[in-house]
Design a protein around this motif. Structure first.
Motif, PDB file in Angstrom:
ATOM      1  N   VAL A   1       1.863   1.974   6.001  1.00  0.00           N
ATOM      2  CA  VAL A   1       0.921   1.549   7.033  1.00  0.00           C
ATOM      3  C   VAL A   1       1.671   0.865   8.170  1.00  0.00           C
ATOM      4  O   VAL A   1       2.601   0.094   7.936  1.00  0.00           O
ATOM      5  N   ALA A   2       1.247   1.134   9.392  1.00  0.00           N
ATOM      6  CA  ALA A   2       1.716   0.385  10.551  1.00  0.00           C
ATOM      7  C   ALA A   2       0.524  -0.345  11.154  1.00  0.00           C
ATOM      8  O   ALA A   2      -0.500   0.280  11.467  1.00  0.00           O
ATOM      9  N   LEU A   3       0.622  -1.665  11.291  1.00  0.00           N
ATOM     10  CA  LEU A   3      -0.422  -2.483  11.905  1.00  0.00           C
ATOM     11  C   LEU A   3       0.075  -2.923  13.278  1.00  0.00           C
ATOM     12  O   LEU A   3       1.103  -3.594  13.382  1.00  0.00           O
ATOM     13  N   VAL A   4      -0.637  -2.515  14.329  1.00  0.00           N
ATOM     14  CA  VAL A   4      -0.164  -2.771  15.692  1.00  0.00           C
ATOM     15  C   VAL A   4      -1.035  -3.820  16.362  1.00  0.00           C
ATOM     16  O   VAL A   4      -2.232  -3.944  16.089  1.00  0.00           O
ATOM     17  N   ALA A   5      -0.403  -4.585  17.250  1.00  0.00           N
ATOM     18  CA  ALA A   5      -1.102  -5.615  18.017  1.00  0.00           C
ATOM     19  C   ALA A   5      -0.288  -5.883  19.281  1.00  0.00           C
ATOM     20  O   ALA A   5       0.903  -5.555  19.349  1.00  0.00           O
ATOM     21  N   PRO A   6      -0.909  -6.501  20.304  1.00  0.00           N
ATOM     22  CA  PRO A   6      -0.173  -6.779  21.535  1.00  0.00           C
ATOM     23  C   PRO A   6       0.885  -7.863  21.351  1.00  0.00           C
ATOM     24  O   PRO A   6       0.931  -8.556  20.336  1.00  0.00           O
ATOM     25  N   ASP A   7       1.716  -7.977  22.382  1.00  0.00           N
ATOM     26  CA  ASP A   7       2.696  -9.062  22.480  1.00  0.00           C
ATOM     27  C   ASP A   7       3.629  -9.081  21.263  1.00  0.00           C
ATOM     28  O   ASP A   7       4.187  -8.066  20.903  1.00  0.00           O
ATOM     29  N   ALA A   8       3.778 -10.245  20.614  1.00  0.00           N
ATOM     30  CA  ALA A   8       4.752 -10.359  19.523  1.00  0.00           C
ATOM     31  C   ALA A   8       4.335  -9.595  18.284  1.00  0.00           C
ATOM     32  O   ALA A   8       5.166  -9.257  17.450  1.00  0.00           O
ATOM     33  N   GLY A   9       3.018  -9.319  18.139  1.00  0.00           N
ATOM     34  CA  GLY A   9       2.577  -8.531  17.000  1.00  0.00           C
ATOM     35  C   GLY A   9       1.566  -9.244  16.130  1.00  0.00           C
ATOM     36  O   GLY A   9       1.249 -10.414  16.337  1.00  0.00           O
ATOM     37  N   PRO A  10       1.066  -8.540  15.110  1.00  0.00           N
ATOM     38  CA  PRO A  10       0.011  -9.095  14.259  1.00  0.00           C
ATOM     39  C   PRO A  10       0.552 -10.102  13.259  1.00  0.00           C
ATOM     40  O   PRO A  10       1.738 -10.126  12.940  1.00  0.00           O
ATOM     41  N   VAL A  11      -0.346 -10.936  12.767  1.00  0.00           N
ATOM     42  CA  VAL A  11      -0.038 -11.904  11.716  1.00  0.00           C
ATOM     43  C   VAL A  11      -1.044 -11.687  10.596  1.00  0.00           C
ATOM     44  O   VAL A  11      -2.247 -11.545  10.850  1.00  0.00           O
ATOM     45  N   VAL A  12      -0.558 -11.626   9.360  1.00  0.00           N
ATOM     46  CA  VAL A  12      -1.457 -11.486   8.221  1.00  0.00           C
ATOM     47  C   VAL A  12      -1.361 -12.746   7.375  1.00  0.00           C
ATOM     48  O   VAL A  12      -0.288 -13.331   7.219  1.00  0.00           O
ATOM     49  N   ALA A  13      -2.492 -13.157   6.832  1.00  0.00           N
ATOM     50  CA  ALA A  13      -2.550 -14.388   6.050  1.00  0.00           C
ATOM     51  C   ALA A  13      -2.339 -14.081   4.577  1.00  0.00           C
ATOM     52  O   ALA A  13      -2.781 -13.052   4.066  1.00  0.00           O
ATOM     53  N   GLY A  14      -1.664 -14.999   3.901  1.00  0.00           N
ATOM     54  CA  GLY A  14      -1.509 -14.900   2.462  1.00  0.00           C
ATOM     55  C   GLY A  14      -0.447 -13.899   2.053  1.00  0.00           C
ATOM     56  O   GLY A  14       0.098 -13.158   2.876  1.00  0.00           O
ATOM     57  N   PRO A  15      -0.142 -13.856   0.750  1.00  0.00           N
ATOM     58  CA  PRO A  15       0.874 -12.915   0.253  1.00  0.00           C
ATOM     59  C   PRO A  15       0.371 -11.476   0.335  1.00  0.00           C
ATOM     60  O   PRO A  15      -0.814 -11.192   0.186  1.00  0.00           O
ATOM     61  N   VAL A  16       1.278 -10.560   0.577  1.00  0.00           N
ATOM     62  CA  VAL A  16       0.975  -9.129   0.629  1.00  0.00           C
ATOM     63  C   VAL A  16       1.810  -8.455  -0.446  1.00  0.00           C
ATOM     64  O   VAL A  16       3.038  -8.580  -0.461  1.00  0.00           O
ATOM     65  N   HIS A  17       1.157  -7.749  -1.357  1.00  0.00           N
ATOM     66  CA  HIS A  17       1.864  -7.090  -2.455  1.00  0.00           C
ATOM     67  C   HIS A  17       2.310  -5.699  -2.008  1.00  0.00           C
ATOM     68  O   HIS A  17       1.834  -4.667  -2.485  1.00  0.00           O
ATOM     69  N   ALA A  18       3.231  -5.700  -1.064  1.00  0.00           N
ATOM     70  CA  ALA A  18       3.808  -4.482  -0.506  1.00  0.00           C
ATOM     71  C   ALA A  18       5.078  -4.886   0.227  1.00  0.00           C
ATOM     72  O   ALA A  18       5.323  -6.078   0.455  1.00  0.00           O
ATOM     73  N   ASP A  19       5.896  -3.902   0.570  1.00  0.00           N
ATOM     74  CA  ASP A  19       7.069  -4.183   1.397  1.00  0.00           C
ATOM     75  C   ASP A  19       6.604  -4.445   2.820  1.00  0.00           C
ATOM     76  O   ASP A  19       5.951  -3.590   3.430  1.00  0.00           O
ATOM     77  N   VAL A  20       6.922  -5.613   3.350  1.00  0.00           N
ATOM     78  CA  VAL A  20       6.465  -5.998   4.684  1.00  0.00           C
ATOM     79  C   VAL A  20       7.658  -6.005   5.630  1.00  0.00           C
ATOM     80  O   VAL A  20       8.695  -6.614   5.351  1.00  0.00           O
ATOM     81  N   VAL A  21       7.492  -5.324   6.771  1.00  0.00           N
ATOM     82  CA  VAL A  21       8.521  -5.245   7.786  1.00  0.00           C
ATOM     83  C   VAL A  21       7.908  -5.747   9.082  1.00  0.00           C
ATOM     84  O   VAL A  21       6.812  -5.316   9.469  1.00  0.00           O
ATOM     85  N   ARG A  22       8.588  -6.655   9.766  1.00  0.00           N
ATOM     86  CA  ARG A  22       8.068  -7.175  11.036  1.00  0.00           C
ATOM     87  C   ARG A  22       8.940  -6.683  12.184  1.00  0.00           C
ATOM     88  O   ARG A  22      10.156  -6.823  12.160  1.00  0.00           O
ATOM     89  N   VAL A  23       8.289  -6.077  13.182  1.00  0.00           N
ATOM     90  CA  VAL A  23       8.982  -5.599  14.387  1.00  0.00           C
ATOM     91  C   VAL A  23       8.267  -6.210  15.593  1.00  0.00           C
ATOM     92  O   VAL A  23       7.157  -5.787  15.935  1.00  0.00           O
ATOM     93  N   THR A  24       8.867  -7.208  16.201  1.00  0.00           N
ATOM     94  CA  THR A  24       8.219  -7.879  17.322  1.00  0.00           C
ATOM     95  C   THR A  24       8.377  -7.081  18.600  1.00  0.00           C
ATOM     96  O   THR A  24       9.329  -6.318  18.783  1.00  0.00           O
ATOM     97  N   GLY A  25       7.438  -7.272  19.517  1.00  0.00           N
ATOM     98  CA  GLY A  25       7.548  -6.664  20.825  1.00  0.00           C
ATOM     99  C   GLY A  25       8.601  -7.370  21.651  1.00  0.00           C
ATOM    100  O   GLY A  25       9.123  -8.428  21.278  1.00  0.00           O
ATOM    101  N   VAL A  26       8.904  -6.809  22.812  1.00  0.00           N
ATOM    102  CA  VAL A  26       9.949  -7.377  23.659  1.00  0.00           C
ATOM    103  C   VAL A  26       9.654  -8.824  23.998  1.00  0.00           C
ATOM    104  O   VAL A  26      10.533  -9.677  23.984  1.00  0.00           O
ATOM    105  N   THR A  27       8.392  -9.133  24.264  1.00  0.00           N
ATOM    106  CA  THR A  27       8.023 -10.502  24.597  1.00  0.00           C
ATOM    107  C   THR A  27       8.396 -11.454  23.470  1.00  0.00           C
ATOM    108  O   THR A  27       8.889 -12.555  23.693  1.00  0.00           O
ATOM    109  N   GLY A  28       8.177 -10.982  22.204  1.00  0.00           N
ATOM    110  CA  GLY A  28       8.473 -11.817  21.073  1.00  0.00           C
ATOM    111  C   GLY A  28       9.946 -11.991  20.812  1.00  0.00           C
ATOM    112  O   GLY A  28      10.363 -12.874  20.090  1.00  0.00           O
ATOM    113  N   GLN A  29      10.804 -11.149  21.412  1.00  0.00           N
ATOM    114  CA  GLN A  29      12.225 -11.226  21.155  1.00  0.00           C
ATOM    115  C   GLN A  29      12.965 -12.037  22.214  1.00  0.00           C
ATOM    116  O   GLN A  29      14.115 -12.364  22.052  1.00  0.00           O
ATOM    117  N   LEU A  30      12.335 -12.297  23.343  1.00  0.00           N
ATOM    118  CA  LEU A  30      12.995 -13.021  24.427  1.00  0.00           C
ATOM    119  C   LEU A  30      12.980 -14.522  24.156  1.00  0.00           C
ATOM    120  O   LEU A  30      12.117 -15.018  23.459  1.00  0.00           O
TER     121      LEU A  30
END
Length: 419
Positions: free
Chosen positions: A390-419
């Motif tokens: 699954v890919a979960l997309v959101a503007p700017d730095a990206g989405p945030v999920v609450a609580g533990p996730v029983h899956a492999d989680v990968v975070r890829v921030t947008g350019v704004t979030g990396q500056l």
């Protein structure tokens, strides 16, 4: 930017239809084609024309400068979407898929869906992968058996679940089949196994290699699936262990497979299927080290014993498996422009079989998705925990999920979030 050009009302209607699928990067300029094209040419990444091919050649010829910088050009002419120049084969295929045309490309695609699957899984293929990949690309039915449940990207409609009648079969597994397979079967061997090694005094690399061969035969394991070796921390620099791992790497084309080490007190508390009272005061080395190494590589995922310990002359080996689980990529799109997306974000979007997010975000990346990718407004965590990529997309730095996730989680921030 993708420019969509048409001089007729019918052509402009088709251009607007296509733009809706290609996302915000696609622009349908107003007014006559020629001046609009000249004005936009320096900033175009690609151009799609709803004109006859001869007309398109005359329009773009005066603007061409350098094949490395000129935009790719696609011409929609009658029943065809033609890649005219600039490496536009992929765009021509995408246009053809959206508009129901036949793509005419200038060269065969460099990678089949099977090639891409092998790359995503970091897997090895056995069998005629080129012929199977070509069949997959040509639309022939291909059955896919995935007994361990790896999360897969969106695949073409002609890739069917195991059990369907098909010209080819792809078997995704780290185990050697019990029976000989036919010529039209390709085995895909993912790297899932951690081999635990224990040894007594005087052991040689030949002893370790011999025990490893016996483990593979008894457990029906394909040693190309080995991801790491593991043992007691004080053993990792002993020549017999180092030489055995290097020997395995020589025969399997790997120079980077690690030999992990763990202290005895850490291995002592790991439950194993065959505990004994070892002279060093712990109940297991081979099985415990295999499970401990698999747990480290799984980053909190599930692991299991793939083959219980096998004893050689002076070496004992066992195998643990890192079990696949769902994948959740949290992708930030930046402020919204194509320049605000990172290459890794685009790669994760193509890896997903389901993309989740608000419509305005999904529309920005729709043209990057593989054919067959599902789009949903919510449910990303639930799907990932069910084993889906699954890919979960959101503007700017990206989405945030609450609580533990029983899956492999990968975070890829947008350019704004990396500056």
């Amino acid at each position: 930017m993708i420019g969509l050009f048409a001089s007729t009302e019918r052509g402009r209607a088709q251009a607007k239809e296509l733009a809706a699928f290609l996302g915000p990067d696609a622009v349908v300029p107003d007014g006559p084609v020629a001046p609009a094209l000249r004005r936009m040419w320096p900033v175009l990444g690609s151009a799609v024309f709803f004109e006859g091919s001869e007309t398109v050649v005359r329009l773009v010829a005066p603007l061409l400068r350098d094949e490395r910088s000129d935009p790719g050009v696609v011409c929609v002419d009658g029943a065809f979407a033609i890649a005219l120049l600039g490496g536009a084969d992929a765009l021509a295929q995408r246009v053809a898929d959206v508009l129901g045309r036949t793509a005419v490309t200038t060269a065969p695609p460099t990678a089949s869906p099977l090639d891409e699957l092998l790359e995503l899984l970091d897997a090895t293929a056995e069998g005629d992968a080129a012929a199977c990949g070509e069949a997959m690309r040509a639309g022939e039915p291909v059955a896919l058996a995935n007994p361990l449940g790896f999360p897969l990207p969106a695949l073409p409609d002609n890739v069917l679940p195991a059990g369907h009648e098909a010209a080819w079969t792809v078997l995704l597994d780290d185990r050697v089949p019990r029976t000989e397979l036919g010529d039209h079967v390709v085995r895909v061997i993912p790297r899932t196994l951690v081999i635990g090694i224990g040894a007594s005094a005087g052991v040689t690399s030949t002893d370790v290699s011999g025990a490893l061969a016996k483990l593979a035969a008894d457990g029906r394991l394909d040693l190309r699936a080995v991801r790491a070796f593991a043992t007691l921390d004080r053993k990792t620099e002993e020549p017999c262990f180092v030489d055995a791992v290097e020997d395995w790497g020589f025969w399997h084309g790997s120079t980077t497979t690690p030999l992990l080490g763990y202290p005895g007190e850490e291995l002592a508390v790991i439950p194993v299927p065959n505990p004994v009272e070892l002279a060093i005061g712990i109940p297991s080395v081979a099985e415990a080290a295999a499970l401990r190494g698999a747990a480290e590589l799984s980053a909190g995922g599930r692991v299991e014993i793939a083959a219980e310990k096998v004893k050689g002359a002076r070496a004992t080996v066992a195998a643990a498996r890192v079990l696949p689980r769902g994948r959740l990529a949290l992708i930030g799109l930046g402020p919204g422009g194509a320049d605000d997306r990172t290459p890794r974000a685009e790669a994760e979007l193509r890896r997903a079989s389901v993309v989740v997010g608000p419509p305005e975000c999904v529309d920005q990346v729709r043209h990057l998705l593989r054919p067959g990718t599902s789009v949903r407004a919510d449910g990303a965590v639930r799907l990932a925990e069910q084993g889906v990529a699954v890919a979960l997309v959101a503007p700017d730095a990206g989405p945030v999920v609450a609580g533990p996730v029983h899956a492999d989680v990968v975070r890829v921030t947008g350019v704004t979030g990396q500056l």
